[in-house]
Each structure stands twice: as C-alpha cells, then as structure tokens.
Motif scaffolding. Structure first.
Motif, PDB file in Angstrom:
ATOM      1  N   GLN A   8       1.010   6.470   0.641  1.00 14.82           N
ATOM      2  CA  GLN A   8       1.335   6.511  -0.782  1.00 14.82           C
ATOM      3  C   GLN A   8       0.822   7.801  -1.409  1.00 14.82           C
ATOM      4  O   GLN A   8       1.508   8.423  -2.225  1.00 14.82           O
ATOM      5  CB  GLN A   8       0.720   5.304  -1.499  1.00 14.82           C
ATOM      6  N   MET A   9      -0.380   8.205  -1.011  1.00 16.65           N
ATOM      7  CA  MET A   9      -0.967   9.447  -1.540  1.00 16.65           C
ATOM      8  C   MET A   9      -0.115  10.660  -1.147  1.00 16.65           C
ATOM      9  O   MET A   9       0.135  11.539  -1.975  1.00 16.65           O
ATOM     10  CB  MET A   9      -2.396   9.640  -0.995  1.00 16.65           C
ATOM     11  N   TYR A  10       0.327  10.692   0.101  1.00 18.53           N
ATOM     12  CA  TYR A  10       1.176  11.795   0.538  1.00 18.53           C
ATOM     13  C   TYR A  10       2.474  11.832  -0.257  1.00 18.53           C
ATOM     14  O   TYR A  10       2.900  12.888  -0.717  1.00 18.53           O
ATOM     15  CB  TYR A  10       1.498  11.673   2.034  1.00 18.53           C
ATOM     16  N   THR A  66      13.884   5.866  -0.721  1.00 20.76           N
ATOM     17  CA  THR A  66      12.763   4.925  -0.614  1.00 20.76           C
ATOM     18  C   THR A  66      11.443   5.630  -0.894  1.00 20.76           C
ATOM     19  O   THR A  66      10.595   5.110  -1.634  1.00 20.76           O
ATOM     20  CB  THR A  66      12.723   4.284   0.793  1.00 20.76           C
ATOM     21  N   GLY A  67      11.259   6.801  -0.317  1.00 22.34           N
ATOM     22  CA  GLY A  67      10.035   7.567  -0.534  1.00 22.34           C
ATOM     23  C   GLY A  67       9.871   7.966  -1.993  1.00 22.34           C
ATOM     24  O   GLY A  67       8.765   7.913  -2.543  1.00 22.34           O
ATOM     25  N   GLU A 103      -4.881   2.645  -8.422  1.00 17.93           N
ATOM     26  CA  GLU A 103      -3.410   2.604  -8.359  1.00 17.93           C
ATOM     27  C   GLU A 103      -2.874   1.997  -7.071  1.00 17.93           C
ATOM     28  O   GLU A 103      -1.765   1.479  -7.045  1.00 17.93           O
ATOM     29  CB  GLU A 103      -2.812   4.002  -8.554  1.00 17.93           C
ATOM     30  N   HIS A 104      -3.665   2.026  -6.012  1.00 12.43           N
ATOM     31  CA  HIS A 104      -3.217   1.525  -4.718  1.00 12.43           C
ATOM     32  C   HIS A 104      -3.473   0.035  -4.503  1.00 12.43           C
ATOM     33  O   HIS A 104      -2.880  -0.562  -3.613  1.00 12.43           O
ATOM     34  CB  HIS A 104      -3.882   2.319  -3.587  1.00 12.43           C
ATOM     35  N   VAL A 105      -4.346  -0.535  -5.319  1.00 14.85           N
ATOM     36  CA  VAL A 105      -4.717  -1.926  -5.090  1.00 14.85           C
ATOM     37  C   VAL A 105      -4.364  -2.873  -6.238  1.00 14.85           C
ATOM     38  O   VAL A 105      -4.373  -4.081  -6.057  1.00 14.85           O
ATOM     39  CB  VAL A 105      -6.233  -2.060  -4.768  1.00 14.85           C
TER      40      VAL A 105
END
Length: 131
Positions: A8-10, A66-67, A103-105
């Motif tokens: 996700q970070m990439y 999708t990305g 943001e990821h969790v």
C-alpha cells in the motif's frame, strides 16, 4: 488477493510521485521511501506480478486500475487522518507520521466516521466565517 501495508505504501508513493511527473521510476520510489534499490526492485516485481503496477521497457512505473484505486484510498486516508489529528492540536510532523501508520489499519467504518466528522467541523467553520 489482499495487499500488505508495504505494498500500500509503494502504491501510494507511486501515486503521489505521478502527480508531479509523468515518468515515475523505481529509483524515485526508493528515494521517496528511503528504501534500497534491491528492496524496491523486489517490491515492484511483486506488485507487477499481482497486477497493481505496470513497468515499461524504459522503467516507467504506472498504476493499473486496481493499483490506482488502492493508492487513491490510501492517499485519501492519509490526508483526512492528518487533517483530523492537526484539527485536534497535533503538530503537522507528528500528525503526518501517525496518519501514515493509522491509514493501514483503520476500518472502513471508523474512517468514514472520522471523515464525516472532519467535513462537519470544516463546514461549521466555513459557515461561521461566512456570516
């Protein structure tokens, strides 16, 4: 297939870099994230295999549909969470760093509530200044 936090970070970084440049390369992503060339190369290989990015013969990285959807979601979350934390009095540097982790969790339900609250506060402030 679920994408991990690092993926996700990439994707978010590629999205941000693509806003300023039509040509995003692995080296640009690595510099932005502070990662080594081998780490970025491995990540790009995985993201390409999983259908999140395309890499052309010149090394230009583009997000697939999708990305791009994932990248935009992460960017929106990051922006809204940073704003909310700053609204609560957290300094910008800390708010940005914390938002990057949160943001990821954060669940969709909780994020929607945070976003709605921030929009309500912003609207109330605008209404107060408009009168």
């Amino acid at each position: 297939m679920a994408i991990h936090e690092s993926g996700q970070m990439y994707l978010e970084t590629i999205y941000i870099l693509s806003q300023d440049s039509a040509f995003v390369r692995a080296i640009d992503v690595g510099e932005q994230l502070g990662f080594t060339k081998p780490s970025v190369s491995r990540a790009m290989s995985i993201l390409k295999k999983d259908g999140y990015v395309n890499v052309d013969a010149d090394g230009a990285i583009t997000l697939t549909e999708t990305g791009l959807a994932i990248a935009k979601t992460m960017y929106t979350r990051h922006t809204v969470l940073s704003q909310m934390l700053m609204e609560l009095g957290v300094d910008e540097k800390t708010a940005t760093e914390d938002a990057c982790r949160i943001e990821h969790v954060i669940s969709e339900k909780s994020f929607a509530a945070v976003q709605a609250h921030l929009e309500q506060v912003t609207k109330m402030r605008e209404d107060a200044h408009g009168q």
